[in-house]
Enzyme design. Sequence first.
Site, PDB file in Angstrom:
ATOM      1  N   ASP A 198       0.779  -1.215  -0.017  1.00  0.00           N
ATOM      2  CA  ASP A 198      -0.056  -0.101   0.047  1.00  0.00           C
ATOM      3  C   ASP A 198       0.714   1.172  -0.113  1.00  0.00           C
ATOM      4  O   ASP A 198       1.892   1.242   0.647  1.00  0.00           O
ATOM      5  CB  ASP A 198      -0.868  -0.056   1.306  1.00  0.00           C
ATOM      6  CG  ASP A 198      -1.967   0.987   1.237  1.00  0.00           C
ATOM      7  OD1 ASP A 198      -2.890   0.874   0.414  1.00  0.00           O
ATOM      8  OD2 ASP A 198      -2.020   1.868   2.222  1.00  0.00           O
ATOM      9  N   GLU A 247      14.482 -15.432  -0.291  1.00  0.00           N
ATOM     10  CA  GLU A 247      14.745 -16.807   0.615  1.00  0.00           C
ATOM     11  C   GLU A 247      13.739 -17.972   0.663  1.00  0.00           C
ATOM     12  O   GLU A 247      13.796 -18.777   1.214  1.00  0.00           O
ATOM     13  CB  GLU A 247      15.034 -16.365   2.177  1.00  0.00           C
ATOM     14  CG  GLU A 247      16.098 -15.383   2.295  1.00  0.00           C
ATOM     15  CD  GLU A 247      16.092 -14.718   3.685  1.00  0.00           C
ATOM     16  OE1 GLU A 247      15.622 -15.388   4.738  1.00  0.00           O
ATOM     17  OE2 GLU A 247      16.670 -13.734   3.746  1.00  0.00           O
TER      18      GLU A 247
HETATM   19  C1  NOJ Z   1      -4.554   2.802  -1.017  1.00  0.00           C
HETATM   20  C2  NOJ Z   1      -5.666   1.975  -0.683  1.00  0.00           C
HETATM   21  O1  NOJ Z   1      -5.923   0.919  -2.039  1.00  0.00           O
HETATM   22  C3  NOJ Z   1      -6.951   2.677  -0.143  1.00  0.00           C
HETATM   23  O2  NOJ Z   1      -8.046   1.850  -0.027  1.00  0.00           O
HETATM   24  C4  NOJ Z   1      -6.434   3.110   1.147  1.00  0.00           C
HETATM   25  O3  NOJ Z   1      -7.515   4.157   1.414  1.00  0.00           O
HETATM   26  C5  NOJ Z   1      -5.144   3.988   1.228  1.00  0.00           C
HETATM   27  N1  NOJ Z   1      -4.093   3.538   0.229  1.00  0.00           N
HETATM   28  C6  NOJ Z   1      -4.490   4.318   2.585  1.00  0.00           C
HETATM   29  O4  NOJ Z   1      -4.153   3.396   2.840  1.00  0.00           O
END
Ligand code: NOJ
Length: 504
Positions: A198, A247
């Site tokens: 993310d 790994e």
């Molecule tokens: C990207 C994620 O896809 C989204 O759903 C989220 O709100 C934001 N990152 C923050 O984590």
Amino acid sequence: MSEWWRDAVFYEIYVRSFADSDGDGVGDLAGIRAHLPYLRELGVDAIWLTPFYPSPGADHGYDVSDYSDVDPLFGTLDDFDALVHDAHALDLRVIADIVPNHSSNRHPWFENALADPSHPDRARYVFRPGRGDGPPNNWPSNWGGPAWTKDEASGEWYLHLFAPEQPDLDWHTKQVRDDFDEILRFWLDRGIDGFRIDVAAALYKDATLADEIEPFPASKFSTDWRKAVDQPEVHDVYRSWRRLVGEYDNDPVLVGEVVFSDPTRMTPYLRNDELHMAFNFTLLFQPWDADGIRDAIDTSRAALGEVDAPPTWVLENHDVTRLPTRYGGGVEGLRRARAAALLLLALPGPVYLYQGQELGLEEVDLPDEVRQDPIFHRMKGERIGRDGCRVPLPWENGPPGFGFTTGAPWLPIPDAWDAKTVERQRADERSTLSLYRAALALHDELRGDLAWHESPPGTLVFDRGDIVCAVNVDGAPLALDRTVLLASEPLDDLLPPGAAAWLR
Ligand code: NOJ
């Protein structure tokens, strides 16, 4: 080493909305497990699970309060193990979402940091003194208001690029890197096949905290203009993660949510010793226009010319308006989305589908009172938020639960989806589900690189090995001079606008 991911089709499961096994109206791991045969039959290669970790749910799981467990809402670690076991038995790989940019404000690390400014956990976050009465600098949150919230007790401010419930971790602190090494190993040891990372370009922020230039551009992605992110130190993290996953002998992959409008800015993340792949949203933000689509494909491919990583292809995910709606909605929108499905699945490289895309679901126009997305609430409705693409899947005929749940679904499923259920579409060979299934059954036969044909305005035609993909976006009816393997619409001899076919 197997490079299973290079031509793999990944299916994103938004865990809350896929299938509920216990009647609480929220999807869960046991619900996913029960529906694995559906995914096998659909023909995808891997599933990506959105965060299922313990979370207060301020951003539905993207605010993690324990990175090494399962939220009771979604099940237990045993449910996770059973899901991975059964998926592997069906030859489906499983990747998990990892959220390293920020934790929840209810993570014990942050609670310790707030309770006692001298606690070592304070260094895991970005606490800084303000400037006068205000925050340390002018950085805005991605979701409205400043990116800083004051800790009244100490008088310092903490950084959050998203909601205040999502404090950013300070990756300059070695402990944070060590924590995430341990977290990755925890899931790899349980058999996970990789991670979706993310906000992957933002982990490190400019340590000088220099102001951003105002006015802030109204760009789709704040990563486009924020000078504070996309810092060089982040590459060292991905190099070490690449070694770490290397790994493990199940060939786990790292896919980054590295989002820039200019795809060349993704390239450094995809050097051969960093991430295996990154989401490429150039097609996703492209309207239904032949020149624009071709340009998105060509620029994505050219951007990665210097690295070995393939471009990935994405039309939908849990953060964006559903495709048929983006393409105009109604009959026309669905028709275009079906044609786009054949385009998408003909492109060389990994493809990411989002649950419900295979059903041709439209964005749901929900009443304000049921909306849950923090974007909607923080931005006072100025941005409508993402709930409309997160409505639970309609499995079987019949509201209100539609086979998703025996209880009340956490977002209401529209009655009109009675015509869109898996049950109905399975029985209809002209349904969107049947189209996806047929395309995925042929997917392995599309080999080799993409080679464009010259074609009339408004159309796109290219070879993948001995299969030709022809898309009539909005051109004149296109004559087809080969055998049609699959078409998005019933065809005579001509391919009408808003239709695509695979030919041999
Ligand atoms: C990207 C994620 O896809 C989204 O759903 C989220 O709100 C934001 N990152 C923050 O984590």
